[in-house]
Design an enzyme around this catalytic site. Structure first.
Site, PDB file in Angstrom:
ATOM      1  N   SER A 139      -3.319  34.603 133.004  1.00 39.66           N
ATOM      2  CA  SER A 139      -3.494  35.923 132.497  1.00 39.66           C
ATOM      3  C   SER A 139      -3.204  35.989 131.002  1.00 39.66           C
ATOM      4  CB  SER A 139      -2.294  36.654 133.294  1.00 39.66           C
ATOM      5  OG  SER A 139      -1.241  36.584 132.801  1.00 39.66           O
ATOM      6  N   LYS A 140      -3.480  37.129 130.721  1.00 39.00           N
ATOM      7  CA  LYS A 140      -3.494  37.647 129.182  1.00 39.00           C
ATOM      8  C   LYS A 140      -2.096  37.292 128.665  1.00 39.00           C
ATOM      9  CE  LYS A 140      -6.841  41.292 128.687  1.00 39.00           C
ATOM     10  NZ  LYS A 140      -7.569  40.212 128.658  1.00 39.00           N
ATOM     11  N   ARG A 141      -1.055  37.276 129.310  1.00 37.92           N
ATOM     12  CA  ARG A 141       0.204  36.859 128.857  1.00 37.92           C
ATOM     13  C   ARG A 141       0.067  35.616 127.990  1.00 37.92           C
ATOM     14  NH1 ARG A 141       4.377  34.870 131.929  1.00 37.92           N
ATOM     15  NH2 ARG A 141       2.956  34.613 133.956  1.00 37.92           N
ATOM     16  N   GLY A 144      -2.516  34.093 126.587  1.00 37.43           N
ATOM     17  CA  GLY A 144      -3.427  34.272 125.806  1.00 37.43           C
ATOM     18  C   GLY A 144      -4.714  34.492 126.237  1.00 37.43           C
TER      19      GLY A 144
END
Ligand code: GLU
Length: 543
Positions: A299-301, A303
């Site tokens: 997920s975005k967390r 990268g």
């Protein structure tokens, strides 16, 4: 691409029937058989059906890639017509994002894959956008009601909410209690006459089991009692994913469904739907999950996860393709650098693993740098660097102005920096001192080598400048020989002379080799920058 023949789906069904009661190994053999059939029924029709809910996730791109490789690589190699269908699954209107469809087509084109049928290219099963096909699904749902395989559910959202809460309180598994499945015709008529809104639910068999044959995972058995009566058609008249996906895969004569592992839970429902319609089930293959470094969902967390983000950071589509191909597939368990042409030559579904793959950002960066440094031709690389320089205001050309002087200059700079560029977006910063007349301001103290002082450095630079005024940096060997001689004559190590010159002409302590750097920067700028550095040393406080 040769258009698939009409018998494709029927051809696939033969293999599906033969898949019963096999082990994983046996299923793998069947897969080979399925793709190895000879004769006239030789279509492998695959599809990539993204939902336009945002940017294209790397996992989606990997699925698209594997489908593309089967259609354009494995199938033709095995003497079959391969076709890839691109279909837009936009029936969940609450998640629809304006412009997402165009974005997905654009990024897939950038990625380097193409398709035979789709919203932009048309095809025999158009339209390829589900929101334009709603009548088809409504008809299909009506057919299922007719046969008793589906029913209208008039339960209100409030009742469903209460049901959920009750199930939670009793620690029962959530799910619809099938109340409307047993409504009498009279009750249905009363509701319809009153204009009550309804959804259409699938009447899932309540006993027995559903076997899903997966080409990668073998046989998966699901107990029907655990499967819900899922909604097929919503109150707004739009189908759910399940109905639209099954109707379209059948209508578009898809023979092989390759999609992410996260869709496995829906597979038994789909198998049951195919049965209820009396249609053959296409072959199924679920791609392994892509996990984040350290496990869990990517997920975005962790990268970037969207292809568009990787593109804007300056990842090359070639590097992305190579890297993503290795997330779940391998050529021989060892080879890392595999070109697009080689992927087409060697990719087989048989070598796709069921085990999850881990997304390794550092590895992806390594691939990108490798492609920049070792794979792309210099002109090609330069053309790809130019837009990043233009966006930064460093040059004012377009990537296609390859004949102009400025392009030639960027090409020269690219040639000496390509082993340092990891992402194309880093190019402007790395190239700034080559392309600008003036250096960005820098600390004069950085001109002074360790164990030296300002006065000595100033004298060294003055001697260096005098030497450089007698020669041209265009001749790297001569410039080097002369400066080495000078260092010797002054009784200093070459580094004590080279270092301040490097900082004077680049403003930095790191650069490519000094003499190639000087050559590319050119006599005029080299001389004037050293002269400015001497002034900077004068202006500062003496140590
Ligand atoms: N529309 C689904 C998605 O967004 C497609 C899943 C499938 O391939 O069946 O991933």
């Amino acid at each position: 691409m040769i258009r698939p023949d009409e018998t494709g789906a029927a051809g696939a069904s033969r293999y599906t029937d033969r898949l019963d009661n096999r082990t994983t190994e046996a299923n793998r053999n069947d897969m080979t058989d399925a793709l190895d059939q000879t004769g006239s029924e030789q279509s492998v029709r695959v599809r990539f059906p993204p939902s336009p809910t945002g940017l294209l996730h790397v996992g989606g791109a990997r699925t698209a890639l594997f489908n593309w490789l089967v259609a354009y690589g494995q199938a033709p190699r095995e003497g079959k017509d391969g076709a890839l269908i691109l279909r837009i699954e936009d029936t969940d209107r609450s998640r629809f994002v304006e412009g997402a469809t165009e974005g997905i087509l654009d990024i897939l084109n950038w990625f380097g894959i193409h398709w035979d049928e789709g919203p932009d290219v048309g095809g025999p099963h158009a339209p390829y956008i589900q929101s334009e096909r709603t009548e088809l699904y409504q008809q299909a749902a009506a057919d299922l009601i007719e046969q008793g395989a589906a029913y209208r559910c008039f339960c209100t959202p409030e009742r469903l909410q209460a049901l959920r809460e009750e199930q939670q309180a009793k620690k029962e598994p959530p799910g619809y209690d099938r109340r409307c499945r047993s409504l009498s015709q009279d009750e249905i008529d009363v509701n319809l006459a009153a204009g009550a809104s309804f959804v259409i639910r699938f009447a899932m068999p309540r006993e027995g089991e559903t076997i899903v044959h997966d080409l990668i995972r073998g046989e998966m058995v699901f107990q029907n009692v655990t499967l819900e009566d899922l909604v097929l058609l919503k109150t707004d008249g739009y189908p759910t994913y399940h109905l639209a996906n099954v109707v379209d895969d059948h209508d578009m004569q898809v023979t092989l469904i390759m999609r992410g592992e996260e869709w496995i839970p829906t597979a038994p429902v789909h198998v049951q739907l195919y049965r209820a319609f009396g249609w053959e089930v296409p072959q199924l293959a679920h791609m392994p999950l892509i996990l984040a470094p350290g496990g869990g969902k990517l997920s975005k967390r962790h990268g970037s996860t969207a292809m568009e983000e990787f593109r804007s950071q300056g990842y090359l589509p070639e590097a992305m393709m190579n890297y993503l191909a290795l997330l779940g597939w391998s050529l021989d368990g060892e080879t890392e650098i595999i070109s697009k042409a080689e992927l087409l030559q060697h990719f087989t579904l048989e070598r796709v693993s069921p085990s999850p793959a881990t997304f390794d950002y550092a590895k992806l960066r390594w691939f990108n740098q490798y492609y920049i440094n070792h794979v792309l031709e210099l002109d090609d690389l330069t053309e790809r660097v130019v837009p990043f320089l233009v966006a930064d205001g460093l040059v004012g050309i377009t990537a296609s102005d390859t004949e102009c002087e400025e392009f030639a200059r960027v090409r020269e700079v690219t040639a000496i920096l390509k082993d340092r560029i990891v992402l194309l977006s880093e190019a402007p910063d790395l190239m700034r001192y080559f392309l600008q007349d003036e250096l960005d301001p820098f600390d004069p103290a950085s001109l002074v080598p360790k164990k030296s002082d300002r006065a000595t450095t100033k004298a060294t630079l003055q001697a260096g400048l005098a030497a450089l005024q007698q020669l041209s940096v265009a001749n790297e060997a001569e410039a080097e020989a002369k400066l080495r001689e000078l260092a010797e004559a002054q009784g200093i190590k070459a580094g004590q002379l080279f270092m301040p010159i490097r900082v004077a002409v680049t403003g930095r302590t790191e650069s490519p080799g000094l003499f190639e750097t000087l050559r590319v920067i050119g006599d005029d700028r080299v001389r004037s920058r050293i002269a400015s550095a001497i002034v900077m040393l004068d202006a500062g406080d003496p140590d």
